[in-house]
Design a protein around this motif. Structure first.
Motif, PDB file in Angstrom:
ATOM      1  N   THR A 186      10.732   7.843  42.995  1.00 47.77           N
ATOM      2  CA  THR A 186      11.871   7.600  43.885  1.00 47.77           C
ATOM      3  C   THR A 186      11.984   6.152  44.317  1.00 47.77           C
ATOM      4  N   VAL A 187      10.851   5.487  44.543  1.00 46.59           N
ATOM      5  CA  VAL A 187      10.853   4.149  45.134  1.00 46.59           C
ATOM      6  C   VAL A 187      10.305   3.113  44.154  1.00 46.59           C
ATOM      7  N   SER A 188      11.092   2.069  43.926  1.00 50.44           N
ATOM      8  CA  SER A 188      10.665   0.922  43.128  1.00 50.44           C
ATOM      9  C   SER A 188      10.902  -0.328  43.960  1.00 50.44           C
ATOM     10  N   GLY A 189       9.831  -1.044  44.277  1.00 53.50           N
ATOM     11  CA  GLY A 189       9.998  -2.177  45.182  1.00 53.50           C
ATOM     12  C   GLY A 189       9.038  -3.310  44.922  1.00 53.50           C
ATOM     13  N   GLN A 190       9.319  -4.423  45.571  1.00 50.73           N
ATOM     14  CA  GLN A 190       8.491  -5.621  45.463  1.00 50.73           C
ATOM     15  C   GLN A 190       8.582  -6.392  46.767  1.00 50.73           C
ATOM     16  N   VAL A 191       7.475  -7.030  47.169  1.00 53.52           N
ATOM     17  CA  VAL A 191       7.440  -7.875  48.362  1.00 53.52           C
ATOM     18  C   VAL A 191       7.056  -9.287  47.940  1.00 53.52           C
ATOM     19  N   CYS A 192       7.850 -10.273  48.389  1.00 54.30           N
ATOM     20  CA  CYS A 192       7.556 -11.673  48.107  1.00 54.30           C
ATOM     21  C   CYS A 192       7.330 -12.421  49.414  1.00 54.30           C
ATOM     22  N   TYR A 193       6.194 -13.100  49.511  1.00 53.82           N
ATOM     23  CA  TYR A 193       5.921 -13.954  50.667  1.00 53.82           C
ATOM     24  C   TYR A 193       6.151 -15.398  50.271  1.00 53.82           C
ATOM     25  N   LEU A 194       6.929 -16.121  51.098  1.00 57.64           N
ATOM     26  CA  LEU A 194       7.249 -17.521  50.840  1.00 57.64           C
ATOM     27  C   LEU A 194       6.926 -18.382  52.052  1.00 57.64           C
ATOM     28  N   GLN A 195       6.606 -19.629  51.815  1.00 55.60           N
ATOM     29  CA  GLN A 195       6.527 -20.586  52.904  1.00 55.60           C
ATOM     30  C   GLN A 195       7.938 -20.863  53.417  1.00 55.60           C
ATOM     31  N   SER A 196       8.051 -21.229  54.685  1.00 58.47           N
ATOM     32  CA  SER A 196       9.366 -21.460  55.278  1.00 58.47           C
ATOM     33  C   SER A 196      10.132 -22.577  54.583  1.00 58.47           C
ATOM     34  N   ASP A 197       9.413 -23.525  54.012  1.00 55.04           N
ATOM     35  CA  ASP A 197      10.075 -24.650  53.344  1.00 55.04           C
ATOM     36  C   ASP A 197      10.152 -24.456  51.828  1.00 55.04           C
ATOM     37  N   ALA A 198      10.100 -23.207  51.379  1.00 58.62           N
ATOM     38  CA  ALA A 198      10.183 -22.918  49.943  1.00 58.62           C
ATOM     39  C   ALA A 198      11.469 -23.492  49.359  1.00 58.62           C
ATOM     40  N   SER A 199      11.382 -23.977  48.128  1.00 60.96           N
ATOM     41  CA  SER A 199      12.549 -24.567  47.474  1.00 60.96           C
ATOM     42  C   SER A 199      13.300 -23.514  46.669  1.00 60.96           C
ATOM     43  N   TRP A 200      14.578 -23.775  46.463  1.00 64.55           N
ATOM     44  CA  TRP A 200      15.400 -22.890  45.631  1.00 64.55           C
ATOM     45  C   TRP A 200      15.201 -23.270  44.167  1.00 64.55           C
ATOM     46  N   GLU A 201      14.862 -22.298  43.353  1.00 66.29           N
ATOM     47  CA  GLU A 201      14.682 -22.524  41.921  1.00 66.29           C
ATOM     48  C   GLU A 201      15.493 -21.506  41.146  1.00 66.29           C
ATOM     49  N   ASN A 202      15.828 -21.853  39.908  1.00 60.51           N
ATOM     50  CA  ASN A 202      16.689 -20.987  39.097  1.00 60.51           C
ATOM     51  C   ASN A 202      16.082 -19.615  38.844  1.00 60.51           C
ATOM     52  N   VAL A 203      14.756 -19.539  38.882  1.00 59.11           N
ATOM     53  CA  VAL A 203      14.097 -18.251  38.633  1.00 59.11           C
ATOM     54  C   VAL A 203      14.530 -17.203  39.646  1.00 59.11           C
ATOM     55  N   TRP A 204      14.937 -17.665  40.852  1.00 61.84           N
ATOM     56  CA  TRP A 204      15.375 -16.712  41.866  1.00 61.84           C
ATOM     57  C   TRP A 204      16.654 -15.989  41.454  1.00 61.84           C
ATOM     58  N   GLU A 205      17.502 -16.647  40.706  1.00 57.93           N
ATOM     59  CA  GLU A 205      18.734 -15.992  40.237  1.00 57.93           C
ATOM     60  C   GLU A 205      18.392 -14.783  39.380  1.00 57.93           C
ATOM     61  N   LYS A 206      17.420 -14.966  38.489  1.00 61.99           N
ATOM     62  CA  LYS A 206      16.981 -13.853  37.643  1.00 61.99           C
ATOM     63  C   LYS A 206      16.341 -12.757  38.484  1.00 61.99           C
ATOM     64  N   THR A 207      15.481 -13.150  39.419  1.00 60.65           N
ATOM     65  CA  THR A 207      14.800 -12.169  40.283  1.00 60.65           C
ATOM     66  C   THR A 207      15.813 -11.361  41.082  1.00 60.65           C
ATOM     67  N   PHE A 208      16.783 -12.036  41.680  1.00 60.38           N
ATOM     68  CA  PHE A 208      17.765 -11.344  42.516  1.00 60.38           C
ATOM     69  C   PHE A 208      18.643 -10.395  41.708  1.00 60.38           C
ATOM     70  N   THR A 209      19.047 -10.811  40.521  1.00 63.66           N
ATOM     71  CA  THR A 209      19.920  -9.950  39.718  1.00 63.66           C
ATOM     72  C   THR A 209      19.185  -8.724  39.183  1.00 63.66           C
ATOM     73  N   GLU A 210      17.854  -8.749  39.209  1.00 65.47           N
ATOM     74  CA  GLU A 210      17.069  -7.593  38.755  1.00 65.47           C
ATOM     75  C   GLU A 210      16.902  -6.544  39.848  1.00 65.47           C
ATOM     76  N   HIS A 211      17.392  -6.826  41.054  1.00 68.93           N
ATOM     77  CA  HIS A 211      17.244  -5.893  42.171  1.00 68.93           C
ATOM     78  C   HIS A 211      18.607  -5.485  42.719  1.00 68.93           C
ATOM     79  N   GLU A 212      18.680  -4.222  43.142  1.00 72.57           N
ATOM     80  CA  GLU A 212      19.930  -3.714  43.710  1.00 72.57           C
ATOM     81  C   GLU A 212      20.041  -3.981  45.202  1.00 72.57           C
ATOM     82  N   VAL A 213      18.903  -4.096  45.881  1.00 70.29           N
ATOM     83  CA  VAL A 213      18.875  -4.297  47.329  1.00 70.29           C
ATOM     84  C   VAL A 213      17.845  -5.379  47.651  1.00 70.29           C
ATOM     85  N   ILE A 214      18.253  -6.354  48.484  1.00 68.30           N
ATOM     86  CA  ILE A 214      17.349  -7.437  48.869  1.00 68.30           C
ATOM     87  C   ILE A 214      17.418  -7.617  50.382  1.00 68.30           C
TER      88      ILE A 214
END
Length: 245
Positions: free
Chosen positions: A32-60
């Motif tokens: 029933t449940v498929s999930g992932q938790v990501c911990y980031l530093q507050s000053d984390a930079s935006w990288e293109n890999v996030w676009e792929k990560t976000f599009t692979e999830h239905e809810v963020i």
């Protein structure tokens, strides 16, 4: 098909506790449940890999310590998610110009915030479960959010949390003995992290004193002013010359 859920947070403890809740719900509801938790530093930079990560999830969901979309990562992630209309919610205080969600109804946002703010393993377990299913489905397996006590008196031998001091005193106090009060954080009680409280209560009783151990959402140090003498649990010592107040 299971929804894939992603939590992104800049709070290390929150990430660990969300992971605990995820592992428990996946053990009970593996299909029933498929999930992932990501911990980031507050000053984390935006990288293109996030676009792929976000599009692979239905809810963020973003439980985030801070105010407003005021970092490169937050502003870029928000712009990308808004453009794609991926269902998401930033659990933070926003500025007037910030758009902190997409594709959730007002009611759904309220429910998510209740699960999250009320806290504890049971509520976060059900948050994962609730997000994984169709919120309009009456057969949603998740239990509703439970508003657990915000303050209370704790004793490991009790089968409940006391909110009435007279009732607690009747059950646990020994007449003629001095009382030592200790305060700790509500979050420790919520997540059964009471090993220190249990040990302190046991030691207080060994020293023939009455323990008054209570948790609160407020900063423990404030109780030094309100209910002197109270010892924050991280400063506790039965060597009374050593403890900090």
């Amino acid at each position: 098909m299971m929804k894939k859920i992603l939590f992104v947070t800049n709070m290390e403890q929150t990430a660990a506790l969300l992971q605990d809740a995820l592992e428990k719900v996946q053990k009970q509801y593996p299909e029933t449940v498929s999930g992932q938790v990501c911990y980031l530093q507050s000053d984390a930079s935006w990288e293109n890999v996030w676009e792929k990560t976000f599009t692979e999830h239905e809810v963020i969901i973003f439980p985030w310590m801070g105010t407003g979309l005021n970092t490169k990562f937050l502003s870029e992630s928000s712009a990308f998610l808004q453009q794609r209309q991926i269902k998401h919610l930033y659990l933070m205080s926003g500025n007037p110009e910030d758009v902190l969600h997409a594709a959730f109804t007002d009611h759904e946002i309220q429910v998510i915030k209740q699960y999250y703010v009320y806290g504890g393993l049971q509520n976060w377990f059900n948050l994962w479960l609730w997000l994984s299913q169709d919120q309009e489905n009456e057969k949603n397996l998740a239990e509703p959010p439970i508003n657990l006590p915000w303050d209370g008196i704790y004793h490991p031998a009790a089968d409940k949390i006391y909110t009435d001091f007279k009732e607690y005193k009747k059950d646990f106090f020994q007449e003629g003995q001095p009382t030592i009060a200790v305060v700790f954080y509500r979050n420790d009680w919520l997540w059964n992290n009471t090993v220190f409280a249990d040990a302190i209560i046991k030691e207080i009783e060994t020293q023939h004193c009455n323990p008054l151990c209570f948790f609160s959402t407020s900063t423990p140090e404030m109780y030094d002013i309100m209910y002197r003498p109270v010892i924050p649990i991280h400063s506790f010592s039965l060597n009374h010359q050593a403890h900090k107040l």
